[in-house]
Design an enzyme around this catalytic site. Structure first.
Site, PDB file in Angstrom:
ATOM      1  CE  LYS A  80      -3.954   2.024   2.492  1.00 56.91           C
ATOM      2  NZ  LYS A  80      -4.816   1.932   3.699  1.00 56.91           N
ATOM      3  CB  SER A 155      -8.125   3.657   2.510  1.00 54.15           C
ATOM      4  OG  SER A 155      -7.313   3.094   3.528  1.00 54.15           O
ATOM      5  CB  SER A 179      -8.483   0.847   5.464  1.00 51.24           C
ATOM      6  OG  SER A 179      -9.203   2.017   5.214  1.00 51.24           O
TER       7      SER A 179
HETATM    8  N1  GLN Z   1     -13.502   4.258   5.830  1.00 49.02           N
HETATM    9  C1  GLN Z   1     -12.844   4.708   7.017  1.00 49.02           C
HETATM   10  C2  GLN Z   1     -12.404   6.141   6.852  1.00 49.02           C
HETATM   11  O1  GLN Z   1     -12.669   6.700   5.867  1.00 49.02           O
HETATM   12  C3  GLN Z   1     -11.710   3.813   7.369  1.00 49.02           C
HETATM   13  C4  GLN Z   1     -10.456   4.099   6.642  1.00 49.02           C
HETATM   14  C5  GLN Z   1      -9.274   3.334   7.145  1.00 49.02           C
HETATM   15  O2  GLN Z   1      -9.406   2.307   7.832  1.00 49.02           O
HETATM   16  N2  GLN Z   1      -8.104   3.846   6.822  1.00 49.02           N
HETATM   17  O3  GLN Z   1     -11.808   6.726   7.686  1.00 49.02           O
END
Ligand code: GLN
Length: 488
Positions: A80, A155, A179
């Site tokens: 990532k 994400s 994410s």
């Molecule tokens: N969807 C969540 C957010 O937008 C989680 C994102 C994440 O785990 N980085 O913050």
């Protein structure tokens, strides 16, 4: 599992490498050939590192010949683009870091390098990991390999899509509010968020420091155990990493779950849950019961508050963490600013995208004098109640079993202008981060339109072994994880 090298798992390739049936070079070439065939449609990567990969593969082959290989030696992994990689562009999906080349490796990167892994490239993500759909990246969205009109989740959507499309053998993601688990569920692969403190965050670009964890995204549960083995452990460079021995997670995969008590929280099976998701998850629970697990009805009474709490705490921490992008030290700087203040304002206004700005504004507001008690402090107090819900529940059960997301992947563009509806989808993953617990997502079915559905298993703190044992036992009796999207 598969017949082509790029379709195989870490453990299958490890065995072939050790028998010297294939070489790391052949595996790496096979993966890049696959990338060449499908990447244009999936768009899982922000950047590819083919030359480095071939060099790493050659080194891996030498190491294997010398007889001191590890399970990851010669295995192509996607990373990532939030993890700092020395000498390799690390963008975090943001224009503000578009040209950032870190001078050092994140600890997890150092660990997988030492293990002899091969790096395919940096995978796509929502900008600064803020999002659930991968659409907030300044490099454009990743597509779901099961249906290219749909989001891969976020994400870590690039990592999940790359694994699902066989554009790498496994990948690293990060999970702040879901994410790793949510994109894994949308893409039909396995995703594991470790206990907070299990894996070092050093060199992981910070979003919300009290929630962020790095973890594996893989084709099956055994691979998740292998990758978790490699990245876990205390790190003096991360004061929140915990000094506790790392067991061999592969040894936990005993296939025996008889007598294991599985808690099913009533708050996770409510209106709004897609009926196909509910059926798949209930069938999975029935399968686990058939294997000897005991099902216990439990309650996590503060679940309803989790989304509101998270969307105060995460933006508050993000607002502080992202203050460092000021156009001075590194990252994007605007041209021709009138003075210092103008330079700050314009660098940040031009460098950050809409969602990131929204979070910075919410976070700054929640922390500002006069509002701190009403928002940040209150949210922190409710976070404690959410954590206590889990502590109480784990008196009655060993693991908790739930859906990962209320519905399968949605269409690209469908929710991007409605942030609240996107935030609400995080309801089943967020509480796990707020409580610092480990959680795994694994395939448990498909919708009538052919989109993957994920099962979430949540463990108590540092109960990764029990969680992996249960996930693995389920996987041994099902065939969901061997299905592949048709990208021909
Ligand atoms: N969807 C969540 C957010 O937008 C989680 C994102 C994440 O785990 N980085 O913050």
């Amino acid at each position: 599992m598969g017949t082509e090298l790029y379709q195989m798992t870490i453990h299958e390739l490890r065995d072939l490498l050790q028998q010297k049936t294939v070489s790391a070079r052949e595996i790496t070439e096979s993966v890049f050939q696959r990338i060449g065939a499908v990447e244009e449609r999936v768009h899982a990567y922000i950047s590819l590192t083919q030359d480095l990969a071939m060099e790493q593969a050659r080194a891996a082959d030498k190491r294997i010949a010398g007889g001191n290989a590890s399970a990851l030696t010669g295995i192509p992994l996607g990373i990532k683009d939030i993890l700092c990689t020395a000498g390799i562009n690390t963008t975090c999906g943001s224009k503000i870091l578009e040209r950032f080349v870190p001078p050092y490796d994140a600890t997890v990167i150092e660990k997988i390098k030492t293990a002899g892994a091969v790096f395919t490239g940096k995978t796509g993500m929502d900008e600064f990991a803020m999002g659930s759909s991968n659409e907030t990246s300044c490099f454009g969205a990743v597509c779901n390999p099961w249906d290219l009109d749909h989001v891969p989740g976020g994400s870590s959507g690039g990592s999940a899509a790359a694994v699902a499309a066989d554009e790498c053998i496994a990948a690293l993601g990060t999970d702040t509010g879901g994410s790793i688990r949510q994109p894994a569920s949308y893409c039909g692969v396995v995703g594991l968020k470790p206990t907070y403190g299990r894996v070092s965050r050093y060199g992981l670009i910070a979003y919300a420091s009290s929630l962020d964890q790095v973890g594996p995204i893989t084709k099956d549960v055994e691979d998740a155990a292998i990758l978790l083995n490699a990245i876990s452990g205390h790190d003096a460079k991360d004061s929140t990493s915990i000094n506790r021995p790392v067991p061999d997670y592969c040894k936990a995969l005993t296939r025996d779950i008889s007598g294991l008590r599985l808690g099913v929280p009533k708050e996770y099976f409510v209106e709004g849950l897609d009926p196909e998701v509910e059926k798949a998850v209930r069938d999975a629970i029935a399968e686990l019961e058939k294997q000897g697990a005991r099902i216990v009805d439990i309650s996590l009474p503060h679940t309803d508050y989790a989304v509101a709490v998270y969307y105060l705490i995460a933006p508050a921490e993000a607002g502080s963490n992202l203050a460092r992008y000021d156009g001075v030290k590194y990252g994007y700087r605007t041209d021709g600013a009138a003075d210092l203040k103008d330079m700050y304002v314009r660098s940040r206004s031009e460098g950050f995208g809409t969602e990131v700005k929204r979070r910075i504004m919410i976070g700054t507001y929640a922390l500002s004098a006069g509002y701190y008690d009403a928002y940040y402090k209150k949210a922190s107090q409710v976070r404690t109640l959410i954590r206590r819900d889990f502590t109480d529940a784990f008196k009655e059960c060993d693991l908790i079993v739930t859906p990962v997301a209320p519905a399968p992947a949605f269409k690209l563009g469908e929710k991007i202008n409605d942030p609240l509806s996107m935030y609400l989808l995080d309801i089943f993953t967020i509480p796990v981060n707020l409580a610092g617990l480990p959680g795994i997502s694994l395939p448990c079915g498909y919708s009538s339109s052919g989109l993957p559905i994920g099962l979430q298993i949540v463990g108590n703190v540092f109960a990764e072994e029990t969680m992996l044992r249960c996930a693995h036992a389920y996987e041994q009796h099902t065939r969901w994880h061997v299905q592949k999207p048709d990208l021909s």
